[in-house]
Design an enzyme around this catalytic site. Structure first.
Site, short mmCIF file in Angstrom:
data_model
loop_
_atom_site.label_atom_id
_atom_site.label_comp_id
_atom_site.label_asym_id
_atom_site.label_seq_id
_atom_site.Cartn_x
_atom_site.Cartn_y
_atom_site.Cartn_z
N THR A 199 -79.15 -86.96 57.06
CA THR A 199 -77.83 -85.39 57.13
C THR A 199 -78.50 -84.84 56.05
O THR A 199 -79.33 -85.55 54.81
CB THR A 199 -76.60 -85.67 56.72
OG1 THR A 199 -76.14 -84.58 56.73
CG2 THR A 199 -76.18 -86.72 55.94
N ASP A 200 -78.45 -83.47 56.18
CA ASP A 200 -79.26 -82.83 55.10
C ASP A 200 -78.39 -82.32 53.21
O ASP A 200 -78.35 -82.31 52.60
CB ASP A 200 -79.22 -80.96 55.47
CG ASP A 200 -77.74 -80.85 55.91
OD1 ASP A 200 -76.36 -81.19 56.07
OD2 ASP A 200 -77.66 -78.99 56.51
N GLU A 201 -76.64 -83.32 53.84
CA GLU A 201 -76.12 -83.86 52.54
C GLU A 201 -76.02 -84.47 51.97
O GLU A 201 -76.23 -84.83 50.91
CB GLU A 201 -74.73 -83.99 53.27
CG GLU A 201 -74.23 -83.38 54.28
CD GLU A 201 -72.15 -83.46 54.87
OE1 GLU A 201 -72.17 -84.15 53.56
OE2 GLU A 201 -72.11 -82.70 55.50
N TYR A 206 -69.03 -90.11 51.68
CA TYR A 206 -70.65 -90.00 52.98
C TYR A 206 -71.96 -89.86 52.85
O TYR A 206 -72.52 -90.89 52.90
CB TYR A 206 -69.65 -89.10 54.04
CG TYR A 206 -70.83 -88.28 54.71
CD1 TYR A 206 -70.77 -89.44 56.01
CD2 TYR A 206 -71.07 -87.25 54.65
CE1 TYR A 206 -71.72 -89.19 57.18
CE2 TYR A 206 -72.28 -86.57 55.96
CZ TYR A 206 -72.21 -87.84 56.99
OH TYR A 206 -73.05 -87.46 57.44
N LYS A 253 -74.96 -92.55 52.91
CA LYS A 253 -76.33 -91.85 53.59
C LYS A 253 -77.23 -91.86 53.18
O LYS A 253 -78.60 -92.48 53.55
CB LYS A 253 -75.95 -90.39 54.67
CG LYS A 253 -74.96 -90.05 55.54
CD LYS A 253 -75.18 -90.92 57.14
CE LYS A 253 -76.21 -90.37 58.14
NZ LYS A 253 -75.64 -90.98 59.00
P1 NAD Z 1 -69.05 -89.12 65.56
O1 NAD Z 1 -68.19 -89.93 64.47
O2 NAD Z 1 -68.73 -87.70 66.37
O3 NAD Z 1 -69.75 -89.96 66.26
C1 NAD Z 1 -70.22 -91.66 65.12
C2 NAD Z 1 -70.54 -92.79 66.32
O4 NAD Z 1 -70.02 -94.35 65.90
C3 NAD Z 1 -68.59 -93.06 66.95
O5 NAD Z 1 -68.38 -93.18 69.14
C4 NAD Z 1 -67.91 -94.04 66.75
O6 NAD Z 1 -67.48 -94.87 67.56
C5 NAD Z 1 -69.95 -94.54 66.59
N1 NAD Z 1 -69.08 -96.01 65.58
C6 NAD Z 1 -68.92 -95.66 64.30
N2 NAD Z 1 -68.50 -96.72 63.43
C7 NAD Z 1 -69.14 -97.61 63.68
C8 NAD Z 1 -69.85 -98.85 64.17
N3 NAD Z 1 -69.60 -99.63 62.50
N4 NAD Z 1 -70.83 -99.73 64.95
C9 NAD Z 1 -71.07 -99.44 66.16
N5 NAD Z 1 -70.65 -97.59 66.58
C10 NAD Z 1 -69.46 -97.03 65.54
O7 NAD Z 1 -70.73 -88.49 64.32
P2 NAD Z 1 -71.58 -87.49 65.31
O8 NAD Z 1 -70.92 -85.98 64.30
O9 NAD Z 1 -72.03 -87.61 66.00
O10 NAD Z 1 -72.90 -87.63 63.29
C11 NAD Z 1 -73.76 -89.20 64.21
C12 NAD Z 1 -75.53 -89.42 63.63
O11 NAD Z 1 -75.31 -87.40 62.63
C13 NAD Z 1 -74.37 -89.46 61.99
O12 NAD Z 1 -75.07 -90.52 61.45
C14 NAD Z 1 -74.49 -88.74 60.92
O13 NAD Z 1 -74.37 -88.69 59.87
C15 NAD Z 1 -75.59 -87.49 61.69
N6 NAD Z 1 -75.30 -86.62 61.19
C16 NAD Z 1 -74.43 -85.58 61.63
C17 NAD Z 1 -74.22 -84.03 62.13
C18 NAD Z 1 -72.85 -83.26 61.88
O14 NAD Z 1 -73.14 -82.20 61.76
N7 NAD Z 1 -72.29 -83.93 62.68
C19 NAD Z 1 -75.78 -83.62 60.69
C20 NAD Z 1 -76.81 -84.08 60.68
C21 NAD Z 1 -76.52 -85.61 60.52
O1 DAU Z 2 -74.88 -80.75 56.78
C1 DAU Z 2 -74.31 -82.26 57.85
C2 DAU Z 2 -73.23 -82.86 58.20
O2 DAU Z 2 -72.18 -81.89 58.55
C3 DAU Z 2 -73.19 -83.66 58.93
O3 DAU Z 2 -74.04 -84.31 57.81
C4 DAU Z 2 -71.42 -84.57 58.70
O4 DAU Z 2 -71.40 -86.31 59.55
C5 DAU Z 2 -70.85 -83.50 59.05
O5 DAU Z 2 -69.56 -83.74 59.81
C6 DAU Z 2 -71.17 -82.34 58.85
O6 DAU Z 2 -70.39 -81.95 57.81
P1 DAU Z 2 -70.16 -80.40 56.57
O7 DAU Z 2 -69.22 -81.26 55.75
O8 DAU Z 2 -70.09 -80.00 56.38
O9 DAU Z 2 -68.93 -80.52 58.40
P2 DAU Z 2 -67.30 -80.12 58.35
O10 DAU Z 2 -67.61 -79.83 59.37
O11 DAU Z 2 -65.85 -81.22 58.27
O12 DAU Z 2 -67.05 -78.16 57.10
C7 DAU Z 2 -67.43 -77.50 57.70
C8 DAU Z 2 -67.53 -76.59 56.86
O13 DAU Z 2 -65.71 -76.01 56.99
C9 DAU Z 2 -67.13 -77.20 55.09
O14 DAU Z 2 -67.44 -76.83 53.90
C10 DAU Z 2 -65.95 -77.78 54.98
C11 DAU Z 2 -64.93 -76.71 55.35
N1 DAU Z 2 -63.92 -77.01 56.71
C12 DAU Z 2 -63.67 -77.62 57.46
C13 DAU Z 2 -62.66 -78.61 58.02
C14 DAU Z 2 -62.49 -79.75 58.76
C15 DAU Z 2 -62.74 -76.43 56.30
O15 DAU Z 2 -62.92 -74.67 55.63
N2 DAU Z 2 -61.56 -76.31 57.25
C16 DAU Z 2 -61.73 -77.41 57.95
O16 DAU Z 2 -59.78 -77.85 58.23
#
Ligand code: NAD
Ligand code: DAU
Length: 342
Positions: free
Chosen positions: A127-129, A155, A159
Site C-alpha cells: 500500500t502507499d500508506e 496497519y 504492511k
Molecule cells: P479486505 O479487508 O477487503 O480483505 C482481506 C481478506 O483477507 C478477507 O477476505 C479476509 O478474510 C482475508 N484474511 C484476513 N486475515 C487472513 C488470514 N490470517 N488468513 C487468510 N485470510 C485472511 O482487504 P482489501 O481492501 O481487499 O485489501 C487487500 C490487500 O490490498 C491488503 O493486503 C491491503 O493491505 C492491500 N491494499 C488495499 C487497498 C485498498 O484501498 N483497499 C489499497 C492498497 C493496498
Molecule cells: O491508501 C491505501 C489504503 O487505503 C489501503 O492500504 C487500506 O487498506 C484502505 O483501507 C485505505 O485506507 P484509508 O484509511 O485511506 O481508507 P478509509 O476508507 O478508511 O478512509 C479514507 C479516508 O476517509 C481517510 O482519510 C479517512 C476518511 N474517513 C473514513 C471513514 C471510514 C472518514 O472521513 N469517515 C469515515 O467514516
C-alpha cells in the site's frame, strides 16, 4: 506449461476482483484462493467463480504453517499473490495485535512455503500508506518507489514490515519477490466500513455520513479493476526484487467524495456529519506511477467520474450483498466506532 496462482485473501474486496480478472483474462491460469473468512471475507463475493473448473477455494489461515504446507503440497502453485491482510486503519488503532500477526507473520509463513516448495514468484500486495503522508500545501510532492518508509498507523507499519521482510527474503534466500504499493481502491465488493461504500450504504439508509475532522484529507483513488491489471502486469513483466507504485493521479478531498456520492444518489448534503478525527490521520497520499508506466506499460483506464458512477450503481443493484454484511457483527463495530452519533 500450466500455471497455478495461489491468491490469498480472495474473499475480500481487491482479492475477489483480482480472481475474476485472472479467470477472464488468462485461460492458462488456474486459481486457488486461500482465505480464513474473517469479518472482511465473504464467500458470496466469490459465488461467480465457485463453479469454474479452474478455481478452487480453501478456507485456511495464512499464519497456519501446517495448513499452508498442505495447500502448497496439494496445489503446487507457480505463483503466490498475497492480498490476505487486516486492512482497516481504524481497526488497527483500536486493536493492533492481529495486524502484526496476520500482515507480518502470515507473509513470512507464505514465503517460507514458497522457498520449501520452489514457487517461482511471490507477489506482495502492499500500500502507499507505507510511505506515511504528504503535506496538504505541497501538491508538487508525490510518493516514488525511493520515498523512505515512514508509516503512521499500526496497519501501515505492519504492511511496511511485511515489505521489508519480502525484500530480505529476496536478498537472503533469492526468493523471486515483487511488491506493488497502490493508492486507495474503490469499486464492487468493498466492505462497507471503508469511506466510499460506508457513505453509499449510509446515504441509502438515510443515516448520517461521518466525515473525520474537516474532511480535508486527500486520497488518490483508483478503480479496483485498474489495480488488478497492474498486479497482473507486475507478475508478467515485473523484475524480481522490485517495487512498483500504482496510482492514477486522482487526488480528492474526503468531503468532496462524500458530496459527490450524495449528488449521485440524490441525497441532501446535510446528512454529512463532521466527527472526531482519526488518531494520527494521514493528510495526503499521492502516487507517482511513472515506473509502472515505463517498465510495465501500465496505465489506469477508468476515469473517476465513470468509476464512481458504476460503483454506486453496483451497490444499488447488490443490496443483498452489503445488507447481509451490515446486519451482523459489523453492527457492533459500527456502534463502538461511531457511537450513537451517526
Ligand atoms: P479486505 O479487508 O477487503 O480483505 C482481506 C481478506 O483477507 C478477507 O477476505 C479476509 O478474510 C482475508 N484474511 C484476513 N486475515 C487472513 C488470514 N490470517 N488468513 C487468510 N485470510 C485472511 O482487504 P482489501 O481492501 O481487499 O485489501 C487487500 C490487500 O490490498 C491488503 O493486503 C491491503 O493491505 C492491500 N491494499 C488495499 C487497498 C485498498 O484501498 N483497499 C489499497 C492498497 C493496498
Ligand atoms: O491508501 C491505501 C489504503 O487505503 C489501503 O492500504 C487500506 O487498506 C484502505 O483501507 C485505505 O485506507 P484509508 O484509511 O485511506 O481508507 P478509509 O476508507 O478508511 O478512509 C479514507 C479516508 O476517509 C481517510 O482519510 C479517512 C476518511 N474517513 C473514513 C471513514 C471510514 C472518514 O472521513 N469517515 C469515515 O467514516
Amino acid at each position: 506449461m500450466k500455471k497455478t496462482w495461489l491468491v490469498t485473501g480472495g474473499a475480500g474486496f481487491i482479492g475477489g476482483n483480482f480472481i475474476y480478472h485472472i479467470l477472464s483474462a488468462h485461460d492458462d491460469v488456474d486459481v486457488v484462493c486461500v482465505d480464513s473468512l474473517t469479518y472482511a471475507g465473504n464467500l458470496s463475493t466469490l459465488a461467480g467463480a465457485m463453479n469454474d473448473p479452474r478455481f478452487a477455494f480453501v478456507r485456511a489461515d495464512i499464519r497456519d504453517c501446517d495448513a499452508m504446507r498442505g495447500v502448497f503440497a496439494e496445489h503446487k502453485p507457480t505463483a503466490v499473490v498475497n492480498f490476505a491482510a487486516e486492512s482497516h486503519v481504524d481497526r488497527s488503532i483500536k486493536d493492533p495485535g492481529i495486524f502484526i500477526s496476520t500482515n507480518v507473520t502470515g507473509t513470512q509463513v507464505l514465503m517460507d512455503c514458497c522457498l520449501e516448495f520452489g514457487t517461482e514468484r511471490f507477489h506482495q500486495v502492499s500500500t502507499d500508506e507505507v510511505y506515511g503522508d504528504l503535506p496538504l500545501d505541497r501538491p508538487d510532492l508525490f510518493f516514488t518507489e525511493d520515498t523512505p518508509l515512514d508509516p503512521s498507523s499500526p496497519y501501515s507499519a505492519s504492511k511496511a514490515a511485511a515489505d521489508l521482510l519480502a525484500l530480505a527474503y529476496r536478498r537472503t534466500y533469492g526468493l523471486n519477490v515483487t511488491i506493488s504499493r497502490c493508492s486507495n481502491n474503490y469499486g464492487p465488493y468493498q466492505f462497507p466500513e471503508k469511506l466510499i461504500p460506508l457513505t453509499i450504504a449510509n446515504a441509502l439508509e438515510g443515516r448520517r455520513l461521518p466525515v473525520y475532522g474537516k474532511g480535508e484529507n486527500v486520497r488518490d483513488w483508483l478503480y479496483v479493476e485498474d489495480h488488478c491489471r497492474a498486479i497482473d502486469a507486475v507478475i508478467d513483466r515485473g523484475k524480481p526484487g522490485e517495487v512498483y507504485n500504482i496510482g492514477g493521479h486522482n487526488e480528492m478531498r474526503n468531503i468532496d467524495i462524500v458530496k459527490k456520492i450524495c449528488n449521485l444518489l440524490g441525497k441532501p448534503h446535510d446528512l454529512i456529519e463532521f466527527v472526531a478525527d482519526r488518531k494520527g490521520h494521514d493528510l495526503r497520499y499521492a502516487i507517482d506511477p511513472t515506473k509502472a508506466k515505463r517498465e510495465l506499460g501500465w496505465e489506469p483506464k477508468t476515469k473517476f467520474v465513470d468509476g464512481i458512477k458504476s460503483t454506486v450503481e453496483w451497490y444499488l443493484s447488490h443490496e443483498s450483498w452489503w445488507r447481509e454484511i451490515i446486519s451482523g457483527e459489523y453492527k457492533e463495530y459500527y456502534r463502538k466506532m461511531y457511537g450513537g452519533k451517526s
